[in-house]
Design a protein around this motif. Structure first.
Motif, short mmCIF file in Angstrom:
data_model
loop_
_atom_site.label_atom_id
_atom_site.label_comp_id
_atom_site.label_asym_id
_atom_site.label_seq_id
_atom_site.Cartn_x
_atom_site.Cartn_y
_atom_site.Cartn_z
N ASP A 49 0.95 -1.33 0.48
CA ASP A 49 -0.23 0.29 -0.04
C ASP A 49 1.15 1.33 0.16
O ASP A 49 1.66 1.38 0.53
N GLY A 50 0.79 2.70 -0.75
CA GLY A 50 1.12 3.44 -0.18
C GLY A 50 0.78 4.03 0.41
O GLY A 50 -0.21 4.34 1.04
N VAL A 66 7.13 10.29 0.00
CA VAL A 66 6.33 8.86 0.24
C VAL A 66 6.66 7.42 -0.10
O VAL A 66 8.52 7.32 -0.01
N ALA A 67 5.89 6.13 0.82
CA ALA A 67 6.89 5.90 1.51
C ALA A 67 6.12 4.35 0.82
O ALA A 67 4.48 4.52 0.53
N ARG A 68 6.08 2.87 1.10
CA ARG A 68 4.85 1.86 1.30
C ARG A 68 5.04 1.17 2.78
O ARG A 68 6.31 0.71 3.19
N VAL A 69 4.14 0.15 2.29
CA VAL A 69 3.83 -0.79 3.61
C VAL A 69 5.00 -1.63 3.32
O VAL A 69 4.35 -2.02 2.12
N ALA A 70 5.26 -1.87 4.63
CA ALA A 70 6.93 -3.10 3.83
C ALA A 70 6.51 -4.18 4.55
O ALA A 70 7.24 -5.44 4.97
N SER A 71 5.55 -4.25 5.94
CA SER A 71 5.45 -5.72 6.43
C SER A 71 3.65 -5.76 7.06
O SER A 71 3.12 -5.11 7.34
N VAL A 103 7.06 0.36 7.86
CA VAL A 103 6.77 1.57 6.99
C VAL A 103 9.26 1.35 6.01
O VAL A 103 9.34 1.83 6.43
N GLN A 104 8.01 1.24 4.96
CA GLN A 104 9.67 1.91 3.69
C GLN A 104 9.66 3.00 2.85
O GLN A 104 8.78 2.91 2.28
N ALA A 105 10.58 3.73 3.03
CA ALA A 105 10.75 4.52 2.70
C ALA A 105 11.23 4.79 0.94
O ALA A 105 12.11 4.22 0.75
#
Length: 154
Positions: A49-50, A66-71, A103-105
């Motif tokens: 997810d964004g 901007v990042a994304r859900v990473a787990s 969260v991954q940037a």
């Protein structure tokens, strides 16, 4: 199809620069102490997810990256640490109240400050712009995401 989110962080806790400097540009999103925000993480947020990385409680609140859900979610260990400002004496190891996810940037952006967001009619109904909204995590409509990421942050 991914969902989109705005996640607030105080830059002293974790800024977009901190996230980008972390191993794999990934940070655990600790300290969420709102049941509604926790439920978004637990029930609705999925890997990929964004995320609009928003700085709050600072001189210029706004979107900084901007990042994304990473787990997926897991118990937030800060709830059990009596030295943490996020300690919750009522939370039990066998039945934790609070969760986190990673969260991954993806990238730092120009600052899309709160006044500019408020002055953009197409963003008028974003949850973060509603009076009295203090949630640290809010859903973002796809149309808002694309306007912000594809046009305003380029």
């Amino acid at each position: 199809m991914p969902n989109y989110w705005l996640m607030k962080s105080e830059p002293e806790e974790c800024s977009i620069d901190d996230a980008l400097a972390a191993p794999d540009a990934t940070v655990p999103w600790t300290g969420v102490r709102s049941y509604q925000a926790r439920n978004f993480m637990r029930d609705d947020m999925k890997v990929g997810d964004g995320v609009l990385f928003y700085h709050s409680s600072c001189p210029e609140p706004g979107i900084y990256g901007v990042a994304r859900v990473a787990s997926g979610t897991r118990p937030d260990p800060t709830q059990f640490d009596a030295k943490s400002p996020y300690y919750d004496a009522k939370s039990k190891l066998e039945d934790p109240r609070w969760l986190l996810l990673d969260v991954q940037a993806v990238r730092k952006t120009r600052v899309l400050a709160l006044p500019e967001m408020r002055d953009t009619p197409a963003l008028a109904d974003m949850l973060v712009l509603r009076k009295g909204n203090r949630l640290s995590i809010t859903p973002v409509e796809a149309a808002h995401w694309h306007l912000i990421v594809d046009k305003m942050l380029k």
